[in-house]
Motif scaffolding. Sequence first.
Motif, short mmCIF file in Angstrom:
data_model
loop_
_atom_site.label_atom_id
_atom_site.label_comp_id
_atom_site.label_asym_id
_atom_site.label_seq_id
_atom_site.Cartn_x
_atom_site.Cartn_y
_atom_site.Cartn_z
N GLN A 1 -10.57 -1.94 -3.63
CA GLN A 1 -9.91 -2.11 -2.33
C GLN A 1 -8.57 -1.40 -2.26
O GLN A 1 -8.09 -1.06 -1.18
CB GLN A 1 -9.69 -3.59 -2.02
CG GLN A 1 -10.92 -4.33 -1.58
CD GLN A 1 -11.75 -4.81 -2.75
OE1 GLN A 1 -11.36 -4.60 -3.90
NE2 GLN A 1 -12.87 -5.42 -2.49
N THR A 2 -7.96 -1.15 -3.42
CA THR A 2 -6.65 -0.50 -3.41
C THR A 2 -6.73 0.93 -2.86
O THR A 2 -5.70 1.56 -2.64
CB THR A 2 -6.05 -0.44 -4.82
OG1 THR A 2 -7.02 0.11 -5.69
CG2 THR A 2 -5.66 -1.81 -5.31
N ILE A 3 -7.94 1.40 -2.60
CA ILE A 3 -8.08 2.74 -2.03
C ILE A 3 -7.31 2.85 -0.71
O ILE A 3 -6.92 3.94 -0.29
CB ILE A 3 -9.57 3.06 -1.82
CG1 ILE A 3 -9.79 4.52 -1.43
CG2 ILE A 3 -10.20 2.20 -0.76
CD1 ILE A 3 -9.91 5.41 -2.58
N LEU A 4 -7.08 1.71 -0.08
CA LEU A 4 -6.32 1.72 1.18
C LEU A 4 -4.91 2.26 0.99
O LEU A 4 -4.25 2.66 1.94
CB LEU A 4 -6.24 0.30 1.77
CG LEU A 4 -7.50 -0.20 2.46
CD1 LEU A 4 -7.34 -1.65 2.85
CD2 LEU A 4 -7.80 0.63 3.69
N LEU A 5 -4.43 2.27 -0.26
CA LEU A 5 -3.08 2.77 -0.52
C LEU A 5 -3.06 4.28 -0.80
O LEU A 5 -2.04 4.83 -1.18
CB LEU A 5 -2.46 2.03 -1.70
CG LEU A 5 -2.12 0.58 -1.40
CD1 LEU A 5 -1.74 -0.15 -2.66
CD2 LEU A 5 -0.97 0.52 -0.42
N LEU A 6 -4.21 4.92 -0.60
CA LEU A 6 -4.30 6.36 -0.83
C LEU A 6 -3.19 7.12 -0.10
O LEU A 6 -2.97 6.88 1.08
CB LEU A 6 -5.67 6.84 -0.34
CG LEU A 6 -6.04 8.28 -0.56
CD1 LEU A 6 -6.28 8.53 -2.03
CD2 LEU A 6 -7.28 8.63 0.23
#
Lengths: 412, 248
Positions: free
Chosen positions: A373-378
């Motif tokens: 889910q941390t992909i949102l911080l890309l």
Amino acid sequence: MSLSRLLFILALLGANQLLYGEILTVCANCEYSSIQEAVAKSQEYDTVFVKEGTYEEYDIVIDKSLVLLGAENALIDATGNGYGLIIKADSVTIDNINITNIGQSYTKDFAAIYVSNSDNYSIKRCKLTRVFFGMLIEKSKNGIVSENQIYGESTTEAASGNGIHMWYCSKSQVMNNELSGLRDGIYFEFVTESVVTQNNSYNNLRYGLHFMFSNNDEYHNNTFTSNGAGVAVMFSKYITMTNNTFKENWGSASYGLLLKEIYDAEIRDNIFDKNTIGIYTEGATRIVYERNLFNRNGWAVKVSGACYTNTFVKNNFVNNSFDISYNSKVNDNKFDNNYWSSYTGYDLNRDGVGDIPYRPVKLFSYIVNRTPQTILLLRSLFMEILNFSEKVSPVFTPDNLMDNHPQVKRVS
Amino acid sequence: MRSRWSYVYFLFYLVLGFVMLFLNNDVSKAVITLMNIIVVLTPLVGTVFGVMHFYNSREFTELLLAQPLKRSTIFLGQYFGLAISLSLSLVIGLGIPFIVYGVTQSSAIWDFSSLLLVGAFLTFIFVALAYNMALSNENKIKGFGYAILLWLTLAVVYDGLFLISLLVFDDYPLDKFALIATMCNPIDLSRILILLKLDISALFGYTGATFKMFLGTNLGMIVSLFVLCLWVAIPSWFILRKANKKDF
């Protein structure tokens, strides 16, 4: 055309006639109105010529060395009842035959063309539509499958078949075919010394091309577009992959190339363009990656454990969200002389090689591996700061994983 | 409105746009680089200008209040005047170089326009937030400090907390929480909105069905734009409320 040439060709045709014997013509009002009948009446090395028309037939067994030649628009409609052609003899040629409506089955592998125990077979220019399996080839060798078009209408993996399915085959050539709407475009299981070239495999549910337990094979100049995954190579040795294009394999769990438990392969001059993951590799050992182009992929290469002694040399990594992803701190692979578009170093002595090494594994890719889910911080400022601090002093990423000679310009 | 600084700001973007395109010549790649700058810089500039403008024009505002004018007209007029001039600096300053380099013919035109749209939104949001801070603090230093702190929180600290909470609660289903947390921060939201326009949308789909449904379809785009509008509307309403009550 000069006279002598014409004579030569006529002579050849004559010779052909002698060699292949009779021509049996099939059409609605010919001597034979069904292909089955003509095949039954034919002798070894005869030619069965199928004229234009639709023939509602299935399970046509070819048990002698024949040439089955179709005219334009010669179509076999298997009406969903079984196999189209069943080839059980050596030296059979199928040319320009169209087959449609192969029935779906959960217990039998119905195929448009089923080849079993055949040596020296050749299937070319066939158009197979609405198929379950396109071609199912078993225990055969020295075959050529070329210029065919195979289209399926698959919706789920369990209820669909493969385009060209080979099982226990050797020395086969698969070239210039077009495959789409199937489970796997081309599937090789226990196939050795075979070559796959210039095929176009797209919109298949699972893989464009799939190797299982197949050794010493090679594939070149193929294009794999928008498949579940472009190519999967599993449990195989000595596979050579060159000049292929893997593109637009987008979506959750979509790969350009999936490598699992493979040894001693060569991957050169391929193009990976716009895949969610360019290459996903697990348990791959002694693989050479050279001069490949990774362009605009989510992950260019995702390494997931037990990959040893691989070398990445002279590849171009351009505009990928992540260049390399590792899920461990251990590294036994070599990265050298690659071009990385996100390299920010300098080249003071102008020898084309960056003066400070490049670390392709970012802290962020490690975090995304752990918690997707941390992909949102890309591309967020915070992530850039973290990446920078990890770059300065690696804690979570393998500290010996670096390219000591990053190229300043793209490798050509 | 006739502030020298808005010209400087305009020139800054003009030069930035030209330099960026001069350096890599590829319009679509420049959009990605610009995104990083816009998402961080426009909020900062909006915040600083907002606070500065309010304190500088305080005497003038008091003078205007003595006139027979509605309070809401005065304050909203000031707010929109500043926000629009800053947005125009951004849009025109970046627009000129990109048009010169032929963005209208390239496929990146939509990415580029959404970039400008998001930049304008961020300007509006952060000017409004800054006005709120300035209105509720008489002390200039305090007001300025709070406004900068707010920017810092939303630009950096928020992401840090977000990351930590994701890592700590790793074992729980986090998709919805992550999406909502992103929606609650205009900077994150703008970043995601631009990334969705770029070809990274499928990358988000990698993480799970909720993300795929939300970020892989137009639904995400529409909801994000709506939330951005809310982010402009609510602080503006707060300005009005405070301005109506405030005793000068």
